[in-house]
Design a protein around this motif. Structure first.
Motif, PDB file in Angstrom:
ATOM      1  N   VAL A   1       0.839  -1.201   0.000  1.00  0.00           N
ATOM      2  CA  VAL A   1       0.000   0.000   0.000  1.00  0.00           C
ATOM      3  C   VAL A   1       0.874   1.250   0.000  1.00  0.00           C
ATOM      4  O   VAL A   1       0.623   2.202  -0.752  1.00  0.00           O
ATOM      5  N   GLU A   2       1.914   1.244   0.810  1.00  0.00           N
ATOM      6  CA  GLU A   2       2.819   2.395   0.867  1.00  0.00           C
ATOM      7  C   GLU A   2       3.491   2.635  -0.490  1.00  0.00           C
ATOM      8  O   GLU A   2       3.585   3.780  -0.957  1.00  0.00           O
ATOM      9  N   ALA A   3       3.927   1.575  -1.143  1.00  0.00           N
ATOM     10  CA  ALA A   3       4.565   1.704  -2.464  1.00  0.00           C
ATOM     11  C   ALA A   3       3.563   2.236  -3.489  1.00  0.00           C
ATOM     12  O   ALA A   3       3.920   3.081  -4.332  1.00  0.00           O
ATOM     13  N   MET A   4       2.317   1.776  -3.413  1.00  0.00           N
ATOM     14  CA  MET A   4       1.287   2.256  -4.347  1.00  0.00           C
ATOM     15  C   MET A   4       0.995   3.735  -4.110  1.00  0.00           C
ATOM     16  O   MET A   4       0.810   4.495  -5.066  1.00  0.00           O
ATOM     17  N   GLN A   5       0.967   4.144  -2.851  1.00  0.00           N
ATOM     18  CA  GLN A   5       0.715   5.551  -2.546  1.00  0.00           C
ATOM     19  C   GLN A   5       1.836   6.431  -3.085  1.00  0.00           C
ATOM     20  O   GLN A   5       1.594   7.482  -3.670  1.00  0.00           O
ATOM     21  N   LYS A   6       3.073   5.974  -2.916  1.00  0.00           N
ATOM     22  CA  LYS A   6       4.223   6.732  -3.417  1.00  0.00           C
ATOM     23  C   LYS A   6       4.191   6.820  -4.935  1.00  0.00           C
ATOM     24  O   LYS A   6       4.386   7.894  -5.514  1.00  0.00           O
ATOM     25  N   GLN A   7       3.920   5.710  -5.592  1.00  0.00           N
ATOM     26  CA  GLN A   7       3.864   5.703  -7.058  1.00  0.00           C
ATOM     27  C   GLN A   7       2.750   6.623  -7.559  1.00  0.00           C
ATOM     28  O   GLN A   7       2.933   7.370  -8.523  1.00  0.00           O
TER      29      GLN A   7
ATOM     30  N   ASP B   1       3.883  10.196  -7.093  1.00  0.00           N
ATOM     31  CA  ASP B   1       4.919  10.504  -8.092  1.00  0.00           C
ATOM     32  C   ASP B   1       4.320  10.744  -9.469  1.00  0.00           C
ATOM     33  O   ASP B   1       4.891  11.463 -10.290  1.00  0.00           O
ATOM     34  N   ASN B   2       3.150  10.152  -9.736  1.00  0.00           N
ATOM     35  CA  ASN B   2       2.484  10.306 -11.023  1.00  0.00           C
ATOM     36  C   ASN B   2       1.406  11.389 -11.005  1.00  0.00           C
ATOM     37  O   ASN B   2       0.579  11.462 -11.916  1.00  0.00           O
ATOM     38  N   GLY B   3       1.410  12.212  -9.950  1.00  0.00           N
ATOM     39  CA  GLY B   3       0.502  13.351  -9.902  1.00  0.00           C
ATOM     40  C   GLY B   3      -0.861  13.098  -9.304  1.00  0.00           C
ATOM     41  O   GLY B   3      -1.750  13.950  -9.391  1.00  0.00           O
ATOM     42  N   MET B   4      -1.062  11.955  -8.690  1.00  0.00           N
ATOM     43  CA  MET B   4      -2.362  11.665  -8.085  1.00  0.00           C
ATOM     44  C   MET B   4      -2.471  12.414  -6.755  1.00  0.00           C
ATOM     45  O   MET B   4      -1.653  12.238  -5.865  1.00  0.00           O
ATOM     46  N   THR B   5      -3.469  13.265  -6.674  1.00  0.00           N
ATOM     47  CA  THR B   5      -3.732  13.990  -5.429  1.00  0.00           C
ATOM     48  C   THR B   5      -5.135  13.613  -4.957  1.00  0.00           C
ATOM     49  O   THR B   5      -5.906  12.983  -5.699  1.00  0.00           O
ATOM     50  N   ASP B   6      -5.484  14.054  -3.766  1.00  0.00           N
ATOM     51  CA  ASP B   6      -6.834  13.796  -3.263  1.00  0.00           C
ATOM     52  C   ASP B   6      -7.879  14.435  -4.174  1.00  0.00           C
ATOM     53  O   ASP B   6      -8.946  13.866  -4.410  1.00  0.00           O
ATOM     54  N   GLU B   7      -7.559  15.614  -4.701  1.00  0.00           N
ATOM     55  CA  GLU B   7      -8.492  16.322  -5.576  1.00  0.00           C
ATOM     56  C   GLU B   7      -8.700  15.553  -6.885  1.00  0.00           C
ATOM     57  O   GLU B   7      -9.834  15.403  -7.367  1.00  0.00           O
ATOM     58  N   VAL B   8      -7.609  15.085  -7.482  1.00  0.00           N
ATOM     59  CA  VAL B   8      -7.701  14.324  -8.737  1.00  0.00           C
ATOM     60  C   VAL B   8      -8.495  13.039  -8.493  1.00  0.00           C
ATOM     61  O   VAL B   8      -9.364  12.671  -9.287  1.00  0.00           O
ATOM     62  N   LEU B   9      -8.218  12.387  -7.407  1.00  0.00           N
ATOM     63  CA  LEU B   9      -8.925  11.155  -7.073  1.00  0.00           C
ATOM     64  C   LEU B   9     -10.424  11.418  -6.898  1.00  0.00           C
ATOM     65  O   LEU B   9     -11.263  10.684  -7.406  1.00  0.00           O
ATOM     66  N   ALA B  10     -10.756  12.493  -6.208  1.00  0.00           N
ATOM     67  CA  ALA B  10     -12.165  12.839  -6.002  1.00  0.00           C
ATOM     68  C   ALA B  10     -12.863  13.079  -7.337  1.00  0.00           C
ATOM     69  O   ALA B  10     -14.002  12.625  -7.542  1.00  0.00           O
ATOM     70  N   GLU B  11     -12.190  13.743  -8.267  1.00  0.00           N
ATOM     71  CA  GLU B  11     -12.780  13.974  -9.592  1.00  0.00           C
ATOM     72  C   GLU B  11     -12.991  12.664 -10.328  1.00  0.00           C
ATOM     73  O   GLU B  11     -14.011  12.481 -11.016  1.00  0.00           O
ATOM     74  N   LEU B  12     -12.049  11.762 -10.216  1.00  0.00           N
ATOM     75  CA  LEU B  12     -12.183  10.469 -10.892  1.00  0.00           C
ATOM     76  C   LEU B  12     -13.333   9.637 -10.328  1.00  0.00           C
ATOM     77  O   LEU B  12     -13.942   8.839 -11.035  1.00  0.00           O
ATOM     78  N   LEU B  13     -13.610   9.827  -9.057  1.00  0.00           N
ATOM     79  CA  LEU B  13     -14.633   9.009  -8.391  1.00  0.00           C
ATOM     80  C   LEU B  13     -16.037   9.615  -8.453  1.00  0.00           C
ATOM     81  O   LEU B  13     -16.981   8.985  -8.000  1.00  0.00           O
ATOM     82  N   VAL B  14     -16.173  10.793  -9.020  1.00  0.00           N
ATOM     83  CA  VAL B  14     -17.489  11.427  -9.126  1.00  0.00           C
ATOM     84  C   VAL B  14     -18.364  10.586 -10.046  1.00  0.00           C
ATOM     85  O   VAL B  14     -17.966  10.161 -11.117  1.00  0.00           O
TER      86      VAL B  14
END
Length: 83
Positions: free
Chosen positions: A58-64, A67-80
């Motif tokens: 999980v930690e490695a996935m969070q770091k990756q 590193d690829n620009g995933m933020t909480d905001e981007v994630l929230a937009e994807l999950l709408v």
């Protein structure tokens, strides 16, 4: 690893528990592995190793992701749900 068939495991359960304190015991049914009996200590150790591996993954996935620009905001937009 010690191996015992299911019928003997049933008939000699007390001895099987004693054997499991010394190391895992494979229980077979009709010549095929049906399960493994182990001590509580061995089980807890294996369980801890599994959780440690999961946490590292999980930690490695969070770091990756970061590193690829995933933020909480981007994630929230994807999950709408746009239905």
């Amino acid at each position: 690893m010690k191996e015992v068939n299911a019928k003997n495991a049933k008939n000699q359960f007390g001895q099987l528990l004693e054997s499991a304190q010394r190391g895992p015991v494979r229980v077979t049914r009709r010549g095929r592995s049906a399960g493994v009996l182990m001590s509580e200590e061995q089980y807890q150790r294996l369980r801890g190793i599994a959780w440690d591996r999961l946490a590292a993954t999980v930690e490695a996935m969070q770091k990756q992701s970061a590193d690829n620009g995933m933020t909480d905001e981007v994630l929230a937009e994807l999950l709408v749900d746009d239905r």
